[in-house]
Design a protein around this motif. Sequence first.
Motif, short mmCIF file in Angstrom:
data_model
loop_
_atom_site.label_atom_id
_atom_site.label_comp_id
_atom_site.label_asym_id
_atom_site.label_seq_id
_atom_site.Cartn_x
_atom_site.Cartn_y
_atom_site.Cartn_z
N ASP A 30 20.50 7.78 -21.40
CA ASP A 30 19.36 6.98 -21.83
C ASP A 30 18.61 7.68 -22.97
O ASP A 30 18.45 8.89 -22.95
N LEU A 31 18.17 6.90 -23.95
CA LEU A 31 17.48 7.47 -25.09
C LEU A 31 16.36 6.53 -25.51
O LEU A 31 16.59 5.34 -25.75
N SER A 32 15.16 7.07 -25.59
CA SER A 32 14.00 6.27 -25.98
C SER A 32 13.88 6.24 -27.50
O SER A 32 14.04 7.26 -28.17
N ARG A 33 13.58 5.04 -28.06
CA ARG A 33 13.42 4.94 -29.51
C ARG A 33 12.34 3.94 -29.86
O ARG A 33 12.01 3.04 -29.07
N VAL A 34 11.78 4.09 -31.05
CA VAL A 34 10.76 3.18 -31.55
C VAL A 34 11.43 1.94 -32.12
O VAL A 34 12.40 2.03 -32.87
N VAL A 35 10.90 0.78 -31.75
CA VAL A 35 11.43 -0.49 -32.23
C VAL A 35 10.60 -1.05 -33.38
O VAL A 35 11.13 -1.52 -34.38
N SER A 36 9.26 -0.97 -33.25
CA SER A 36 8.41 -1.53 -34.29
C SER A 36 7.01 -0.94 -34.22
O SER A 36 6.61 -0.35 -33.21
N VAL A 37 6.27 -1.06 -35.32
CA VAL A 37 4.86 -0.69 -35.39
C VAL A 37 4.13 -1.91 -35.92
O VAL A 37 4.37 -2.34 -37.05
N ARG A 87 9.46 4.47 -20.10
CA ARG A 87 9.65 3.15 -19.49
C ARG A 87 10.72 2.38 -20.24
O ARG A 87 10.98 2.63 -21.42
N ALA A 88 11.31 1.41 -19.55
CA ALA A 88 12.38 0.61 -20.17
C ALA A 88 11.89 -0.06 -21.45
O ALA A 88 12.57 -0.07 -22.47
N VAL A 89 10.69 -0.64 -21.40
CA VAL A 89 10.04 -1.21 -22.58
C VAL A 89 8.63 -0.64 -22.61
O VAL A 89 7.92 -0.71 -21.61
N ARG A 102 11.72 1.08 -26.72
CA ARG A 102 12.48 0.82 -25.49
C ARG A 102 13.45 1.95 -25.24
O ARG A 102 13.78 2.72 -26.14
N VAL A 103 13.88 2.04 -24.00
CA VAL A 103 14.87 3.03 -23.60
C VAL A 103 16.23 2.34 -23.55
O VAL A 103 16.41 1.39 -22.79
N GLU A 104 17.14 2.81 -24.37
CA GLU A 104 18.48 2.23 -24.42
C GLU A 104 19.44 3.10 -23.62
O GLU A 104 19.43 4.32 -23.75
N VAL A 105 20.25 2.45 -22.81
CA VAL A 105 21.21 3.16 -21.96
C VAL A 105 22.63 2.83 -22.40
O VAL A 105 23.00 1.66 -22.51
N VAL A 106 23.40 3.88 -22.66
CA VAL A 106 24.81 3.72 -23.04
C VAL A 106 25.64 4.51 -22.03
O VAL A 106 25.43 5.71 -21.85
N PRO A 107 26.58 3.85 -21.33
CA PRO A 107 27.39 4.56 -20.33
C PRO A 107 28.16 5.72 -20.96
O PRO A 107 28.63 5.63 -22.10
N GLY A 108 28.29 6.78 -20.22
CA GLY A 108 29.01 7.96 -20.70
C GLY A 108 30.52 7.77 -20.66
O GLY A 108 31.03 6.82 -20.06
#
Length: 258
Positions: A30-37, A87-89, A102-108
């Motif tokens: 899981d990795l948290s990233r900025v979507v918008s300001v 948090r997820a969002v 949001r936190v994006e999850v990519v399976p390993g």
Amino acid sequence: MRVLVVVLVLLVCGAPPASAHAGGLQPRDDLSRVVSVEPPLPGVVVEMVNHGTQLMVRNGGATVVEVAGTAVRPGETWRGVDQRTSRAVWEVPVGGSVVRGRVEVVPGPNPLWWLVITALFAVGGYFLKKAGWLLAGGVVVVTVASVWHAVASTLVVTGESFVPLMIGAAGVGLVCWPLAVVAVVAAVRGKAATAFVAATVGAMFVVAGVPDFDSFRFSRLPFAGPGDLDRVLVALTLGGGLGLAAGGVAKMRREFAL
């Protein structure tokens, strides 16, 4: 021969520990990233750094912006951990705007394949025992992989000095990397010490690199480059190290007829 093996064991047990990646950053799915300001803040950059663990606000605008109770003046940068970004969002106010992420999850990946690759490197490393120059070459290759892994994991860390981080990521490499030169010199001179150095370096890399197995089962790696490249470097360091350790000991036993 027994004395040499005892010395090897002592060197391995006394090796300084290494962090899997610089700055204590860990592989994860899981990795948290900025979507918008919204609304946009002219000249202000807001992003998640340090493998999604910290929110960073770089104020390149003309006015002060406030984040987490801290006033960030023009030309300043603020970094900090905000639990809301886990948090997820999520939403975090910055100045008069709202940063959404949001936190994006990519399976390993399937770790089994990487363990197989590691095993193949180990087998290849073992058969380098046929000649001292082969063992020395193996030490150089594994050392390059270790250096590459340490440097690239250090480059992704934001806001900290490179050299101290690099030293922390290197760990046992601070001992092993110079020994690669010793192995090459010994091989050129035809010295039996080549096998001992190869066995020592290989064993130390394996012991210190165990935490790196996490790279095989998580999708997001704190590494300045493709994740699969880091996994290859880890497999080469661990598998090649194991092969060198076994091959070096086998060559010493043959040379001493024991």
